[in-house]
Design a protein around this motif. Structure first.
Motif, PDB file in Angstrom:
ATOM      1  N   MET A   1      34.798  33.451  60.001  1.00 43.59           N
ATOM      2  CA  MET A   1      35.536  34.030  58.882  1.00 43.59           C
ATOM      3  C   MET A   1      35.596  33.025  57.732  1.00 43.59           C
ATOM      4  N   MET A   2      35.311  33.506  56.525  1.00 42.84           N
ATOM      5  CA  MET A   2      35.281  32.632  55.352  1.00 42.84           C
ATOM      6  C   MET A   2      36.660  32.559  54.696  1.00 42.84           C
ATOM      7  N   ILE A   3      37.120  31.348  54.445  1.00 41.88           N
ATOM      8  CA  ILE A   3      38.390  31.150  53.749  1.00 41.88           C
ATOM      9  C   ILE A   3      38.095  31.134  52.255  1.00 41.88           C
ATOM     10  N   VAL A   4      38.749  32.006  51.511  1.00 40.71           N
ATOM     11  CA  VAL A   4      38.506  32.110  50.076  1.00 40.71           C
ATOM     12  C   VAL A   4      39.605  31.375  49.322  1.00 40.71           C
ATOM     13  N   ASP A   5      39.190  30.551  48.396  1.00 36.65           N
ATOM     14  CA  ASP A   5      40.080  29.744  47.569  1.00 36.65           C
ATOM     15  C   ASP A   5      40.994  30.643  46.723  1.00 36.65           C
ATOM     16  N   ALA A   6      42.293  30.369  46.752  1.00 34.89           N
ATOM     17  CA  ALA A   6      43.262  31.165  45.984  1.00 34.89           C
ATOM     18  C   ALA A   6      43.003  31.074  44.485  1.00 34.89           C
ATOM     19  N   ASP A   7      42.603  29.890  43.989  1.00 35.25           N
ATOM     20  CA  ASP A   7      42.293  29.741  42.565  1.00 35.25           C
ATOM     21  C   ASP A   7      41.106  30.622  42.175  1.00 35.25           C
ATOM     22  N   TYR A   8      40.131  30.713  43.053  1.00 37.47           N
ATOM     23  CA  TYR A   8      38.958  31.562  42.823  1.00 37.47           C
ATOM     24  C   TYR A   8      39.379  33.034  42.748  1.00 37.47           C
ATOM     25  N   GLN A   9      40.174  33.473  43.703  1.00 35.36           N
ATOM     26  CA  GLN A   9      40.642  34.867  43.708  1.00 35.36           C
ATOM     27  C   GLN A   9      41.462  35.176  42.461  1.00 35.36           C
ATOM     28  N   ASN A  10      42.295  34.237  42.065  1.00 32.37           N
ATOM     29  CA  ASN A  10      43.097  34.410  40.859  1.00 32.37           C
ATOM     30  C   ASN A  10      42.196  34.507  39.626  1.00 32.37           C
ATOM     31  N   ALA A  11      41.176  33.665  39.566  1.00 32.68           N
ATOM     32  CA  ALA A  11      40.239  33.694  38.435  1.00 32.68           C
ATOM     33  C   ALA A  11      39.512  35.027  38.371  1.00 32.68           C
ATOM     34  N   ARG A  12      39.131  35.581  39.513  1.00 33.83           N
ATOM     35  CA  ARG A  12      38.461  36.896  39.537  1.00 33.83           C
ATOM     36  C   ARG A  12      39.375  37.967  38.919  1.00 33.83           C
ATOM     37  N   ARG A  13      40.642  37.919  39.287  1.00 30.54           N
ATOM     38  CA  ARG A  13      41.608  38.880  38.739  1.00 30.54           C
ATOM     39  C   ARG A  13      41.788  38.661  37.237  1.00 30.54           C
ATOM     40  N   GLN A  14      41.892  37.388  36.840  1.00 30.15           N
ATOM     41  CA  GLN A  14      42.081  37.070  35.424  1.00 30.15           C
ATOM     42  C   GLN A  14      40.892  37.529  34.584  1.00 30.15           C
ATOM     43  N   ILE A  15      39.684  37.402  35.110  1.00 31.75           N
ATOM     44  CA  ILE A  15      38.495  37.867  34.381  1.00 31.75           C
ATOM     45  C   ILE A  15      38.637  39.345  34.065  1.00 31.75           C
ATOM     46  N   GLU A  16      39.001  40.140  35.060  1.00 37.65           N
ATOM     47  CA  GLU A  16      39.157  41.592  34.865  1.00 37.65           C
ATOM     48  C   GLU A  16      40.203  41.882  33.779  1.00 37.65           C
ATOM     49  N   GLU A  17      41.338  41.216  33.872  1.00 28.65           N
ATOM     50  CA  GLU A  17      42.409  41.439  32.898  1.00 28.65           C
ATOM     51  C   GLU A  17      41.994  40.998  31.499  1.00 28.65           C
ATOM     52  N   LEU A  18      41.315  39.864  31.401  1.00 25.33           N
ATOM     53  CA  LEU A  18      40.867  39.360  30.099  1.00 25.33           C
ATOM     54  C   LEU A  18      39.849  40.277  29.451  1.00 25.33           C
ATOM     55  N   ILE A  19      38.873  40.736  30.222  1.00 23.87           N
ATOM     56  CA  ILE A  19      37.862  41.645  29.670  1.00 23.87           C
ATOM     57  C   ILE A  19      38.532  42.904  29.156  1.00 23.87           C
ATOM     58  N   ASP A  20      39.424  43.465  29.949  1.00 22.47           N
ATOM     59  CA  ASP A  20      40.141  44.674  29.541  1.00 22.47           C
ATOM     60  C   ASP A  20      40.959  44.425  28.274  1.00 22.47           C
ATOM     61  N   TYR A  21      41.692  43.325  28.248  1.00 18.05           N
ATOM     62  CA  TYR A  21      42.524  42.996  27.089  1.00 18.05           C
ATOM     63  C   TYR A  21      41.677  42.803  25.834  1.00 18.05           C
ATOM     64  N   LEU A  22      40.623  42.008  25.930  1.00 18.71           N
ATOM     65  CA  LEU A  22      39.804  41.715  24.747  1.00 18.71           C
ATOM     66  C   LEU A  22      39.094  42.965  24.226  1.00 18.71           C
ATOM     67  N   ARG A  23      38.655  43.817  25.108  1.00 17.42           N
ATOM     68  CA  ARG A  23      38.006  45.057  24.657  1.00 17.42           C
ATOM     69  C   ARG A  23      38.985  45.976  23.936  1.00 17.42           C
ATOM     70  N   LYS A  24      40.227  45.996  24.393  1.00 11.79           N
ATOM     71  CA  LYS A  24      41.237  46.869  23.778  1.00 11.79           C
ATOM     72  C   LYS A  24      41.851  46.270  22.521  1.00 11.79           C
ATOM     73  N   ASN A  25      41.748  44.952  22.346  1.00 15.80           N
ATOM     74  CA  ASN A  25      42.445  44.278  21.247  1.00 15.80           C
ATOM     75  C   ASN A  25      41.519  43.428  20.390  1.00 15.80           C
ATOM     76  N   GLN A  26      40.284  43.854  20.208  1.00 17.49           N
ATOM     77  CA  GLN A  26      39.354  43.049  19.415  1.00 17.49           C
ATOM     78  C   GLN A  26      39.773  42.995  17.957  1.00 17.49           C
ATOM     79  N   SER A  27      39.595  41.829  17.363  1.00 18.41           N
ATOM     80  CA  SER A  27      39.923  41.608  15.956  1.00 18.41           C
ATOM     81  C   SER A  27      38.857  42.225  15.066  1.00 18.41           C
ATOM     82  N   THR A  28      39.253  42.472  13.834  1.00 21.55           N
ATOM     83  CA  THR A  28      38.280  42.915  12.839  1.00 21.55           C
ATOM     84  C   THR A  28      37.910  41.763  11.921  1.00 21.55           C
TER      85      THR A  28
END
Length: 70
Positions: A1-28
């Motif tokens: 069984m592979m132990i997954v780094d908590a920082d890595y898992q958190n970064a994966r979640r943050q990527i999703e949230e950041l992409i969603d946020y930036l797409r919805k709130n892009q500057s002009t």
């Protein structure tokens, strides 16, 4: 069984949230070019990020603090 780094898992979640946020709130303004670059970087990390990419994980966390945790 592979132990997954908590920082890595958190970064994966943050990527999703950041992409969603930036797409919805892009500057002009000229900040848009920077946001496009960040979106490109996040999309690359979304497919290529590994648990040992500590520098990328730190950068993702920094972007998250900058855009989400204002």
């Amino acid at each position: 069984m592979m132990i997954v780094d908590a920082d890595y898992q958190n970064a994966r979640r943050q990527i999703e949230e950041l992409i969603d946020y930036l797409r919805k709130n892009q500057s002009t303004s000229c900040a848009m070019a920077e946001e496009d670059l960040i979106l490109t970087r996040l999309a690359d990390w979304q497919t290529d990020l590994k648990p040992n990419h500590k520098q990328a994980i730190a950068a993702i966390n920094e972007y998250y603090r900058r855009f989400i945790e204002k």
